[in-house]
Design a protein around this motif. Structure first.
Motif, PDB file in Angstrom:
ATOM      1  N   ASP A   1       0.909 -16.847  10.149  1.00  0.00           N
ATOM      2  CA  ASP A   1       1.174 -16.038  11.441  1.00  0.00           C
ATOM      3  C   ASP A   1       0.419 -14.735  11.454  1.00  0.00           C
ATOM      4  O   ASP A   1       0.419 -14.125  10.232  1.00  0.00           O
ATOM      5  N   LYS A   2      -0.714 -14.479  12.110  1.00  0.00           N
ATOM      6  CA  LYS A   2      -1.789 -13.497  12.183  1.00  0.00           C
ATOM      7  C   LYS A   2      -0.823 -12.028  12.298  1.00  0.00           C
ATOM      8  O   LYS A   2      -1.190 -11.331  11.408  1.00  0.00           O
ATOM      9  N   SER A   3       0.039 -12.030  13.186  1.00  0.00           N
ATOM     10  CA  SER A   3       0.745 -10.654  13.354  1.00  0.00           C
ATOM     11  C   SER A   3       1.611 -10.334  12.075  1.00  0.00           C
ATOM     12  O   SER A   3       1.715  -9.337  11.741  1.00  0.00           O
ATOM     13  N   GLY A   4       2.263 -11.644  11.257  1.00  0.00           N
ATOM     14  CA  GLY A   4       2.801 -11.113  10.034  1.00  0.00           C
ATOM     15  C   GLY A   4       1.923 -10.648   8.950  1.00  0.00           C
ATOM     16  O   GLY A   4       2.117  -9.961   8.224  1.00  0.00           O
ATOM     17  N   HIS A   5       0.516 -11.215   8.996  1.00  0.00           N
ATOM     18  CA  HIS A   5      -0.415 -10.839   8.109  1.00  0.00           C
ATOM     19  C   HIS A   5      -0.906  -9.147   8.467  1.00  0.00           C
ATOM     20  O   HIS A   5      -1.040  -8.480   7.459  1.00  0.00           O
ATOM     21  N   TYR A   6      -0.796  -8.799   9.740  1.00  0.00           N
ATOM     22  CA  TYR A   6      -1.018  -7.804  10.093  1.00  0.00           C
ATOM     23  C   TYR A   6       0.029  -6.589   9.478  1.00  0.00           C
ATOM     24  O   TYR A   6      -0.332  -5.655   9.149  1.00  0.00           O
ATOM     25  N   LEU A   7       1.429  -7.070   9.562  1.00  0.00           N
ATOM     26  CA  LEU A   7       2.471  -6.321   9.026  1.00  0.00           C
ATOM     27  C   LEU A   7       2.465  -6.215   7.698  1.00  0.00           C
ATOM     28  O   LEU A   7       2.779  -5.232   6.811  1.00  0.00           O
ATOM     29  N   PHE A   8       2.209  -7.518   7.088  1.00  0.00           N
ATOM     30  CA  PHE A   8       2.042  -7.279   5.356  1.00  0.00           C
ATOM     31  C   PHE A   8       1.029  -6.182   4.912  1.00  0.00           C
ATOM     32  O   PHE A   8       1.424  -5.634   4.062  1.00  0.00           O
ATOM     33  N   ASP A   9      -0.112  -6.434   5.401  1.00  0.00           N
ATOM     34  CA  ASP A   9      -1.177  -5.333   5.399  1.00  0.00           C
ATOM     35  C   ASP A   9      -0.709  -3.847   5.350  1.00  0.00           C
ATOM     36  O   ASP A   9      -1.033  -3.236   4.625  1.00  0.00           O
ATOM     37  N   ARG A  10       0.001  -3.816   6.532  1.00  0.00           N
ATOM     38  CA  ARG A  10       0.362  -2.290   6.814  1.00  0.00           C
ATOM     39  C   ARG A  10       1.420  -2.028   5.783  1.00  0.00           C
ATOM     40  O   ARG A  10       1.530  -0.822   5.392  1.00  0.00           O
ATOM     41  N   ASP A  11       2.415  -3.132   5.432  1.00  0.00           N
ATOM     42  CA  ASP A  11       3.793  -2.515   4.679  1.00  0.00           C
ATOM     43  C   ASP A  11       3.584  -2.794   3.201  1.00  0.00           C
ATOM     44  O   ASP A  11       4.580  -2.682   2.533  1.00  0.00           O
ATOM     45  N   ILE A  12       2.485  -3.242   2.707  1.00  0.00           N
ATOM     46  CA  ILE A  12       2.473  -3.847   1.412  1.00  0.00           C
ATOM     47  C   ILE A  12       2.968  -3.066   0.210  1.00  0.00           C
ATOM     48  O   ILE A  12       3.715  -3.432  -0.562  1.00  0.00           O
ATOM     49  N   ASN A  13       2.606  -1.741   0.210  1.00  0.00           N
ATOM     50  CA  ASN A  13       3.367  -0.748  -0.517  1.00  0.00           C
ATOM     51  C   ASN A  13       4.707  -0.735  -0.608  1.00  0.00           C
ATOM     52  O   ASN A  13       5.625  -0.884  -1.604  1.00  0.00           O
ATOM     53  N   THR A  14       5.544  -0.863   0.509  1.00  0.00           N
ATOM     54  CA  THR A  14       7.025  -0.872   0.478  1.00  0.00           C
ATOM     55  C   THR A  14       7.291  -2.213   0.100  1.00  0.00           C
ATOM     56  O   THR A  14       8.454  -2.090  -0.543  1.00  0.00           O
ATOM     57  N   ILE A  15       6.823  -3.162   0.408  1.00  0.00           N
ATOM     58  CA  ILE A  15       7.206  -4.731  -0.018  1.00  0.00           C
ATOM     59  C   ILE A  15       7.063  -4.692  -1.674  1.00  0.00           C
ATOM     60  O   ILE A  15       7.891  -5.129  -2.410  1.00  0.00           O
ATOM     61  N   ALA A  16       5.781  -4.182  -2.024  1.00  0.00           N
ATOM     62  CA  ALA A  16       5.794  -3.987  -3.625  1.00  0.00           C
ATOM     63  C   ALA A  16       6.863  -3.472  -4.253  1.00  0.00           C
ATOM     64  O   ALA A  16       7.431  -3.678  -5.254  1.00  0.00           O
ATOM     65  N   ASN A  17       7.175  -2.081  -3.631  1.00  0.00           N
ATOM     66  CA  ASN A  17       7.876  -1.082  -4.451  1.00  0.00           C
ATOM     67  C   ASN A  17       9.574  -1.568  -4.310  1.00  0.00           C
ATOM     68  O   ASN A  17      10.328  -1.359  -5.122  1.00  0.00           O
ATOM     69  N   SER A  18       9.655  -2.767  -3.332  1.00  0.00           N
ATOM     70  CA  SER A  18      10.987  -3.266  -3.138  1.00  0.00           C
ATOM     71  C   SER A  18      11.290  -4.376  -4.347  1.00  0.00           C
ATOM     72  O   SER A  18      12.532  -4.576  -4.288  1.00  0.00           O
ATOM     73  N   SER A  19      10.253  -4.793  -5.075  1.00  0.00           N
ATOM     74  CA  SER A  19      10.635  -6.111  -6.013  1.00  0.00           C
ATOM     75  C   SER A  19      11.321  -5.341  -7.064  1.00  0.00           C
ATOM     76  O   SER A  19      12.031  -6.398  -7.642  1.00  0.00           O
TER      77      SER A  19
END
Ligand code: FEO
Length: 167
Positions: A146-164
């Motif tokens: 999903d391309k829009s998913g990739h867009y959001l992943f790129d935008r939010d990567i630090n938040t996702i990484a810090n949630s680990s």
């Protein structure tokens, strides 16, 4: 310093340096594809690995060992997909963890509790980095193509990484 441990620490200097260059190549690939968030993430990971390397160089010198600044492997610099990029991130971290475990094992064998103590910082760091790499790959697996998913992943990567660490 025990020569086996000195050799293992020098190997570890090389692995951290290789990881730093690998993440630099991953940052550059992401940058060239327009994934600016992912690029920043890997530029910063590359810097961190350089810090890991330098910390070892200083420690071996402080302990009176001989540091050998290594020749580096050519990093992989093209990736089929974001999934392939983050699989490489996880496999690289797993490899580094395995090598650190070898150092720890040898420290206990040779009863070098000083190096063992020093390496605990790396054990903790690896736990965090592996967890982060797994979290990011899990999210990408959910997103799929999903391309829009990739867009959001790129935008939010630090938040996702810090949630680990919170799971
Ligand atoms: Fe320093 Fe993540 O290896």
């Amino acid at each position: 310093m025990n020569t086996t441990i000195e050799k293992l620490l020098n190997d570890q200097i090389k692995y951290e340096a290789n990881a730093s260059m690998q993440y630099l190549a991953m940052a550059s690939w992401s940058d060239s594809k327009g994934y600016n968030g992912i690029a920043q993430f890997f530029y910063s990971q590359s810097e961190e690995e350089r810090v890991h390397m330098t910390k070892l160089v200083k420690f071996v010198n402080e302990r009176g060992g001989v540091v050998i600044i290594p020749e580096l492997a050519k990093p992989i610099d093209t990736f089929k997909s974001l999934n392939a990029l983050f699989k490489k991130f996880l496999s690289s971290e797993i490899f580094v963890t395995e090598q650190i475990n070898k150092v720890i094992f040898e420290c206990l064998e040779k009863k070098d509790y000083n190096v063992h103590n020093f390496m605990q910082w790396y054990v903790t760091e690896q736990l965090e980095e592996e967890a982060m790499a797994r979290t990011l790959l899990d999210k990408l697996n959910i997103i799929g193509e999903d391309k829009s998913g990739h867009y959001l992943f790129d935008r939010d990567i630090n938040t996702i990484a810090n949630s680990s660490g919170e799971e």
